[in-house]
Design a protein around this motif. Structure first.
Motif, PDB file in Angstrom:
ATOM      1  N   SER A 350      -7.293   3.221  10.624  1.00 17.05           N
ATOM      2  CA  SER A 350      -6.228   2.225  10.785  1.00 17.05           C
ATOM      3  C   SER A 350      -6.227   1.174   9.673  1.00 17.05           C
ATOM      4  O   SER A 350      -5.344   0.314   9.641  1.00 17.05           O
ATOM      5  N   ASN A 352      -5.564  -0.850   6.383  1.00 15.59           N
ATOM      6  CA  ASN A 352      -4.444  -0.931   5.445  1.00 15.59           C
ATOM      7  C   ASN A 352      -4.860  -1.532   4.109  1.00 15.59           C
ATOM      8  O   ASN A 352      -4.409  -1.079   3.055  1.00 15.59           O
ATOM      9  N   ASP A 353      -5.694  -2.564   4.146  1.00 11.52           N
ATOM     10  CA  ASP A 353      -6.069  -3.283   2.926  1.00 11.52           C
ATOM     11  C   ASP A 353      -7.485  -2.944   2.471  1.00 11.52           C
ATOM     12  O   ASP A 353      -7.713  -2.593   1.320  1.00 11.52           O
ATOM     13  N   VAL A 380      -6.615   2.113   0.207  1.00 16.21           N
ATOM     14  CA  VAL A 380      -7.469   1.144   0.902  1.00 16.21           C
ATOM     15  C   VAL A 380      -8.715   0.885   0.056  1.00 16.21           C
ATOM     16  O   VAL A 380      -9.292   1.813  -0.524  1.00 16.21           O
ATOM     17  N   ASP A 429      -9.636  -5.453   7.145  1.00 16.98           N
ATOM     18  CA  ASP A 429      -8.343  -6.148   7.049  1.00 16.98           C
ATOM     19  C   ASP A 429      -8.355  -7.577   7.592  1.00 16.98           C
ATOM     20  O   ASP A 429      -7.317  -8.068   8.080  1.00 16.98           O
TER      21      ASP A 429
END
Length: 504
Positions: A350, A352-353, A380, A429
Motif C-alpha cells: 500500500s 505510495n511514497d 516508492v 508514508d
C-alpha cells in the motif's frame, strides 16, 4: 582453563553432543536399512515420491517446498529421513483446556475500526486484517513513547516498575544476569513483598547459555512464579524450533513495553559484543495494553492453570489521552495465519511514497521479495538497514545474498556501520508503522511466537522516521562496488545456505 572447562561441561555442549549422537545413529540406521534390503530401498523411494506429491499439492509457502523437493529428488533416502525427522511441522498443541482464548474473549470494540473506514480505505484494510484475522482490536485512548536506543527504554522501565500496584508480567526471549536483569529482579522482589502479582516467562533455548539450568526454580524459591518456555531437552524434535521470541512487559494493565530489547546488558550497551547495539522499543499507556496483557496470559496458560477472571487483569474503564490508533498483535506457529508477514506485506503493497525498514536479518520469502521489488519499480522509496557487524556470520552471509535481486529493482540497502542493528521497525508514508519483535526472516515469520504493534496517526511515527534517517547517516550504502568486496567464499556459502534457510 576454568572458562574452557566450564564451556565443555555447559548445558549447550552436553545437549548438543547428545542430539548429534541421536542424529548420527538414526541416520546410519536409516541408511543401513535402505541398503540391506531392496524391498526397503524401494519402499523409501515410494515414500519419497508420495512426500514430493504431497508437498506440491500442499498450501505450504513455495519457499519451504523448494529445499525439501531438492533433497527428495537429489538425495531421496536422506530426504525422507530428514523430512520424517523435521520436515512436517508436528507442533503438539500443548494448550490446556483451561487456557485463555484471546479470540473468544469479547473485549473487542469495532468503533475505532469504523472510524478508519471513513478516514482512509487503505489503512482501514490493514486494520481490518488485524482485527478480523489476528483477533486483535484497534484501540484509541492510548499514548505511546518511542525509544531509539535501549538505554532510554531501560530507564523508563525502572520508573514504571517501581510504580506497580497490582501486577507485573514479563515475557522475554532472553534474560541474562547483569546490570539490566539484576536491577529489574531487585524491584520484582520488592514488589512481591508488597503483594504485587509478579510473573516471568523466558525462553529456555534463548537463555540456554545465558542463565543457569533450572533458573525458573531459583525464581520460584524467591517467590516469583516463572515459566521456562518450551523446556529444551536433548531429544530430536521439531517442537524445539518454535521459540518464544516475544518481548513484553506489562505493568498493572495500564503500561506496556515491547520492541527488540531483551533483558540483557548488550541491549543497553553495558557490554560490547558486536560493536554498538542499536535497538528500539515502544511504551504504550492506555487501553491498547490490554492486548499485550492477553498475549502474556495466553502464553502463561499453555503451562499453568489460572482461574482468575480475565477482567481482573484488564484496565478499568477510564479515560486515557488519545494519540492515534494502535493494534498490538501476536503471531504463533500454532496458527495457519502468518500475521507477521501479512502485516508487513499489506504495508509494502500500500506504500505510495516510501517504506523504511530496519531488520537484523534479511532472509525473505518470495512474496516479500516480489512486494519490495514491485514497490521500488513503481517509484516508492524503499530503504532497508541491516547490520554491518553480524552476530551470526552465516546468517549475515545469507542476508547479503538477497541484496542483488533487491538492488537490481531499485531497493536501497544500507549496513549500520557502528555495529549490530537489532531493531525491527517499519515506517510508511508518514502515517503508519510497526515496532515489535518480528525480523524479516523465516524464523520470525513462520517458526517463532512473536508480537508487534501496528501504529497509525500517532506522533511517534515522526520519531520513528527521524530515528531511521539518523541511523541511515551512520550506515554504509551498499552498491555494486561494495558487493564485489564481499569475499567470494562468503558469497558462495550465503548462496548455498540460502536454499535451506526456510528450514533453519
Amino acid at each position: 582453563m576454568h572458562k574452557i572447562s566450564k564451556f565443555l561441561f555447559s548445558r549447550v555442549v552436553i545437549n548438543g553432543i547428545l542430539i548429534l549422537f541421536q542424529a548420527i545413529f538414526l541416520f546410519f540406521l536409516f541408511m543401513y536399512l535402505s541398503t540391506a534390503s531392496l524391498f526397503i530401498y524401494l519402499f523409501l523411494m515410494i515414500i519419497s515420491f508420495f512426500i514430493s506429491m504431497a508437498l506440491l499439492n500442499d498450501n505450504l509457502n513455495p519457499s519451504f517446498k523448494i529445499p525439501w523437493l531438492l533433497l527428495l529428488i537429489v538425495f531421496p533416502i536422506l530426504g525422507v529421513f530428514l523430512y520424517l525427522l523435521n520436515g512436517k511441522i508436528w507442533i503438539r498443541k500443548k494448550y490446556r483446556k483451561e487456557r485463555f482464548e484471546i479470540e473468544n474473549y469479547e473485549y473487542q470494540s469495532s468503533k475505532p475500526l469504523e472510524e478508519l473506514k471513513s478516514q482512509d480505505k487503505t489503512i482501514y484494510g490493514q486494520a481490518r486484517y488485524i482485527y478480523d484475522n489476528v483477533n486483535s482490536p484497534i484501540y484509541k485512548n492510548t499514548t505511546a513513547t518511542y525509544y531509539s536506543i535501549g538505554e532510554d527504554m531501560f530507564a523508563d522501565m525502572i520508573k514504571d516498575l517501581k510504580e506497580a500496584k497490582k501486577f507485573i508480567f514479563l515475557e522475554y526471549f532472553i534474560i541474562e544476569k547483569g546490570k539490566m536483569w539484576d536491577t529489574i529482579l531487585e524491584i520484582l522482589l520488592d514488589k512481591k513483598e508488597e503483594g504485587v502479582d509478579v510473573r516471568v516467562i523466558y525462553d529456555d533455548l534463548g537463555c540456554i547459555s545465558k542463565l543457569p539450568n533450572n533458573y525458573y526454580k531459583e525464581l520460584k524459591k524467591m517467590g516469583i512464579p516463572c515459566i521456562s518456555f518450551n523446556r529444551f531437552k536433548p531429544i530430536l524434535s521439531i517442537i524445539y524450533n518454535n521459540r518464544d521470541h516475544r518481548k513484553i512487559m506489562v505493568i498493572d494493565g495500564d503500561v506496556g513495553y515491547t520492541g527488540g530489547i531483551n533483558l540483557a546488558d548488550e541491549y543497553i550497551n553495558e557490554v560490547t559484543k558486536f560493536g554498538h547495539w542499536k535497538d528500539t522499543g515502544v511504551r504504550l499507556k492506555g487501553e491498547a495494553v490490554s492486548t499485550l496483557t492477553m498475549i502474556f496470559l495466553d502464553a502463561w496458560s499453555i503451562f499453568k492453570v489460572d482461574n482468575t477472571p480475565i477482567d481482573a487483569y484488564l484496565p478499568l474503564q477510564k479515560k486515557y489521552p488519545s494519540d492515534g490508533y494502535f493494534a498490538p498483535y501476536g503471531d504463533s506457529p500454532l496458527k495457519k495465519e502468518t500475521a507477521g508477514e501479512t502485516v508487513y506485506l499489506n504495508m509494502i503493497n500500500s506504500a505510495n511514497d516510501y517504506i523504511y525498514i530496519t531488520t537484523p536479518y534479511l532472509i525473505l520469502t518470495y512474496e516479500l521479495i516480489l512486494a519490495l521489488t514491485n514497490a521500488a519499480k513503481r517509484g516508492v522509496d524503499v530503504k532497508i538497514i541491516t547490520p554491518a557487524i553480524p552476530d551470526k556470520w552465516v546468517v549475515h552471509a545469507i542476508t547479503e545474498s538477497y541484496y542483488p535481486i533487491l538492488m537490481k529493482s531499485g531497493v536501497e540497502i544500507y549496513e549500520y556501520a557502528p555495529g549490530f542493528i537489532h531493531s525491527k521497525t517499519f515506517i510508511c508514508d508518514d502515517k503508519v508503522g510497526v515496532v515489535g519483535t518480528i525480523n524479516l526472516d523465516f524464523r520470525s515469520l513462520y517458526h517463532h511466537y512473536e508480537n508487534a504493534v501496528w501504529i497509525y496517526q500517532s506522533k511517534i511515527l515522526e520519531d520513528i522516521k527521524k530515528d531511521f534517517i539518523n541511523t541511515l547517516e551512520k550506515s554504509n550504502f551498499m552498491d555494486e562496488e561494495k558487493m564485489k568486496r564481499i569475499p567470494w567464499y562468503k558469497r558462495l556459502i550465503g548462496t548455498i545456505a540460502k536454499i535451506f534457510a526456510p528450514l533453519m
